[in-house]
Design an enzyme around this catalytic site. Structure first.
Site, mmCIF file in Angstrom:
data_model
loop_
_atom_site.group_PDB
_atom_site.id
_atom_site.type_symbol
_atom_site.label_atom_id
_atom_site.label_comp_id
_atom_site.label_asym_id
_atom_site.label_seq_id
_atom_site.Cartn_x
_atom_site.Cartn_y
_atom_site.Cartn_z
ATOM 1 N N SER A 33 0.836 -1.194 0.000
ATOM 2 C CA SER A 33 0.000 0.000 0.000
ATOM 3 C C SER A 33 0.869 1.242 0.000
ATOM 4 O O SER A 33 2.051 1.172 -0.345
ATOM 5 C CB SER A 33 -0.937 -0.031 1.216
ATOM 6 O OG SER A 33 -1.936 0.948 1.093
ATOM 7 N N ASN A 34 0.309 2.376 0.345
ATOM 8 C CA ASN A 34 1.046 3.639 0.411
ATOM 9 C C ASN A 34 0.438 4.476 1.529
ATOM 10 O O ASN A 34 -0.634 4.143 2.046
ATOM 11 C CB ASN A 34 0.977 4.345 -0.952
ATOM 12 C CG ASN A 34 -0.465 4.680 -1.314
ATOM 13 O OD1 ASN A 34 -1.089 5.508 -0.679
ATOM 14 N ND2 ASN A 34 -0.990 4.005 -2.328
ATOM 15 N N PRO A 35 1.108 5.570 1.937
ATOM 16 C CA PRO A 35 0.639 6.295 3.131
ATOM 17 C C PRO A 35 -0.493 7.292 2.897
ATOM 18 O O PRO A 35 -0.722 8.166 3.728
ATOM 19 C CB PRO A 35 1.898 7.018 3.619
ATOM 20 C CG PRO A 35 2.876 6.957 2.522
ATOM 21 C CD PRO A 35 2.372 6.087 1.424
ATOM 22 N N SER A 36 -1.250 7.168 1.820
ATOM 23 C CA SER A 36 -2.363 8.103 1.603
ATOM 24 C C SER A 36 -3.313 8.080 2.799
ATOM 25 O O SER A 36 -3.728 7.021 3.260
ATOM 26 C CB SER A 36 -3.130 7.702 0.343
ATOM 27 O OG SER A 36 -4.341 8.431 0.268
ATOM 28 N N ALA A 100 -5.054 7.236 -4.128
ATOM 29 C CA ALA A 100 -3.688 6.802 -4.426
ATOM 30 C C ALA A 100 -3.747 5.292 -4.688
ATOM 31 O O ALA A 100 -3.528 4.477 -3.793
ATOM 32 C CB ALA A 100 -2.763 7.131 -3.257
#
Ligand code: CTP
Ligand code: CA
Length: 222
Positions: A33-36, A100
């Protein structure tokens, strides 16, 4: 009487917003995942609702309360987000894609927790489809707004995405800086339009950015 001052300029408009990250599972307890944080998308959903729109919010996993009077659909993976977005785009006049979306997913998802003892592995990935590009290909009369998260070459990259994805406007966002992007309550963005114009905004709260984006969207509709 504050109600008199509420700009109901989006009354009768149907707005779809996507927000947050997606999670691409590796096994039942791990994901890519990503930190959105979802804050920009949620700010847009709240602002559009406040301005009278009928709002659908398609949200990846975030730690934010569902906005008042907004139809919120929770998804996890990019494929779930794509399915929800394609389903709801039919009944949208304005689509704003802040999500994101993970560009890749693990090629295989293990049905059990991967154990250390299974040995070292090379993780194979496959590309997720570009949801915004798919929407752009069948946008018809809809207003389509994308985001571009960049760490460099903002203008060039944002204009490329504006063109490629058939957008009306793209919000270029330098990420990985303290006052901007992932997780922050403020954002510093530039808006790029099809006629080649660019509007660079000062750093400001995401709610304020949301209202400026909606002002420009309203302007594109008149
Ligand atoms: N987007 C999407 N589906 C994807 C990837 C991105 O709908 N699979 C959308 C995002 O919601 C955003 C816009 O496309 O509105 C731009 O996302 P971004 O990650 O900046 O661009 P990409 O086209 O994925 O290119 P890259 O990550 O290589 O810069
Ligand atoms: Ca991407």
């Amino acid at each position: 009487l504050m109600a008199c001052m509420t700009p109901r300029d989006l009354a009768g408009k149907r707005v779809m917003v996507t927000a947050g990250p997606t999670r691409e599972p590796l096994d039942p307890v791990r994901f890519l995942s990503n930190p959105s944080s979802g804050k920009m998308g949620y700010a847009l959903a709240r602002a559009a609702e406040y301005r009278g729109a009928d709002v659908t919010l398609i949200s990846g996993p975030v730690h934010l309360p569902a906005p008042f009077n907004v139809h919120t659909v929770s998804v996890r993976t990019a494929r779930e987000m794509a399915a929800a977005a394609f389903e709801h785009m039919a009944s949208a006049d304005i689509i704003i894609k802040t999500a994101a979306v993970a560009d890749y997913r693990p090629k295989e998802t293990s049905d059990h927790k991967i154990k250390k003892g299974e040995g070292d592995k090379i993780l194979e990935l496959e590309r997720n489809a570009d949801i915004l590009m798919g929407i752009g290909q069948r946008k018809e009369g809809r207003i389509l707004v994308g985001f571009a998260a960049e760490t460099q070459n903002l203008r060039e990259n944002a204009l490329g995405k504006l063109e490629r994805k058939n957008l009306d406007m793209i919000v270029g966002n330098i990420v990985g800086q303290p006052d901007s992007g992932f997780g922050s309550d403020t954002n510093r963005v530039s808006l790029f339009f099809r006629d080649g114009t660019r509007e660079a905004l000062e750093p400001m709260p995401k709610d304020a950015v949301a209202n400026i984006i909606l002002d420009r969207v309203a302007g594109l509709m008149t």
